[in-house]
Design an enzyme around this catalytic site. Sequence first.
Site, short mmCIF file in Angstrom:
data_model
loop_
_atom_site.label_atom_id
_atom_site.label_comp_id
_atom_site.label_asym_id
_atom_site.label_seq_id
_atom_site.Cartn_x
_atom_site.Cartn_y
_atom_site.Cartn_z
N LYS A 267 0.94 -0.96 -0.48
CA LYS A 267 0.25 -0.27 0.14
C LYS A 267 1.35 1.50 -0.01
O LYS A 267 1.70 1.10 0.91
CB LYS A 267 -1.13 -0.16 1.26
N ASP A 272 -2.50 10.51 4.22
CA ASP A 272 -3.56 10.07 4.40
C ASP A 272 -4.45 10.85 5.00
O ASP A 272 -4.37 11.07 6.55
CB ASP A 272 -3.73 8.68 4.31
N LYS A 279 -9.72 12.72 8.05
CA LYS A 279 -9.82 12.29 10.45
C LYS A 279 -9.05 13.32 10.89
O LYS A 279 -9.54 14.37 10.22
CB LYS A 279 -8.05 11.76 9.50
N GLU A 351 -9.48 3.95 2.31
CA GLU A 351 -8.70 3.99 1.42
C GLU A 351 -7.67 3.13 1.21
O GLU A 351 -7.62 2.94 -0.84
CB GLU A 351 -8.85 5.47 0.86
N ARG A 353 -8.06 -0.17 0.92
CA ARG A 353 -7.76 -1.65 1.08
C ARG A 353 -8.13 -1.21 -0.92
O ARG A 353 -9.05 -2.02 -1.80
CB ARG A 353 -9.60 -2.36 1.20
#
Length: 504
Positions: A267, A272, A279, A351, A353
């Site tokens: 990954k 992120d 978040k 995100e 996965r």
Amino acid sequence: MEWRHMEGAFPQWSGDVIIFYAFQDEEAPLSGFARWMPSQAPWLQDGPVLKDFRAKKAELHLVYAPADAAVSRLLLVGLGKRKDWSLENFRHATAMAVRRCRDLALERALLPTAAMEGLPEREETLVREALTAAALGLYRYDALKTRDVETSDCPKELTVCSEGPLPYWPRITDEVKAVCEGIVLARDLATAPANVLTPSFMAQTAAGVASRHGMRFDVLDLDRAKELGMGGFVAVAQGSQEPARFIIMEHCPEGLKDQAPFVLVGKGITFDTGGISIKPAAKMEEMKHDMAGAATVLGTMEAIGRLSVPRRVIALMPCTENMPDGRAYKPGDVVKTHSGLTVEVISTDAEGRMILCDALSYAMQFQPAAMVDLATLTGACVIALGDRVAGLLGNHEDLMQVMQKIGAPLGELFWPLPLYDFYFEDLKSDVADFKNVGDRKAGTIIGAMFLKQFVPDTVPWAHVDIAGTVWADKDLGWIPKGATGFGVRTLVSLVQSWNVTKGA
């Protein structure tokens, strides 16, 4: 730091410091130290120096020798109680000893094999782990500092002294150097800030690794990913101004082009925010290392290339940011993935996965002998297992057991979690084939269950959740505070040992 081997009798050894180990509260020293001391340091036997040293775990005791001694300092290193022996404690103690040498600016450190006599492990293993701990324990990331930079490169030389030949020396030094270079690369990448470590930077770094080692290299941009139907990867990437990059590398020694490959998937979310499902601000800066799965895979490829491993290996690293732009994918969207399966997006913060499912599906064209993916996938894994053990899930018990068996003595711990079919109930959707998240229950398992939908049962597959193990919040000796490079050692050994036709 250069490694050397010196063969000869005790009086021939010379250096700035010599390192010996000891167990806590044992009256008699280890046998090698007991043999060395009468001839080289008889003054130690009559004084209080040894009595003052308890040999607690990673305790260090520096002793200065008389002016005419061939070795000017003795560094005693504690291993704790014998009943608590572990290679992890040995690595920790060795790293702390070498760091003490650095602090004292000692250029030439001696580590005799005699110091390892009486320890509950083979000499070859102890030498290998000592070299590994010494190299990785000195790791620092100073690339972006402009002041207060630690410039000492001591010790410049670590010499392993032995009274006889070490037939394993050339082999293990090549192995340790290669793996440590891979780990350092993984640590550097995971530590770098997101304004430096972009998907394009990852691709450039991977291209350099491929060029150095004669690997095949390709990179898909967003347009090519769209053409291939990688709807999950595209959905995550479309909200970012930074161009996404899907990196493909292949290590294929001559004569192995028809061999079923071992496929590694990492990954690569270079930052992120959570996307639209944004978040909290607290500790969001840590999301720069949400690409640690890709960093681990690239570090592994660096090591595999240096070792010229006689195995076909393919690495897939989908790399992108996850940002809350006006074009970003949204909760409630339905995305068609590379496999043709459709996914209802419940959280854009799931995100990882979404990009991994396309990579796992894309890997099927290579007809893998086995496949492992690594990802900082779920905070739930940190809650369940903490920050020293990775979650391990998959469809092949032998593969997972082999990973546990390989990883434990190397200092990389994996703990299996179940993937019973009933967990899929939490992913059922009214509008798509399934959702990308469930509720709060079994978050790590649900994440792996999602990925399982994209891997045929006929392909041995393991998913490693490294959300906790990728970063050390405190100094662990051979793992300094910061990025760990967790997984590189296990993956290199796994690829080397996995039988591509028979499995484990």
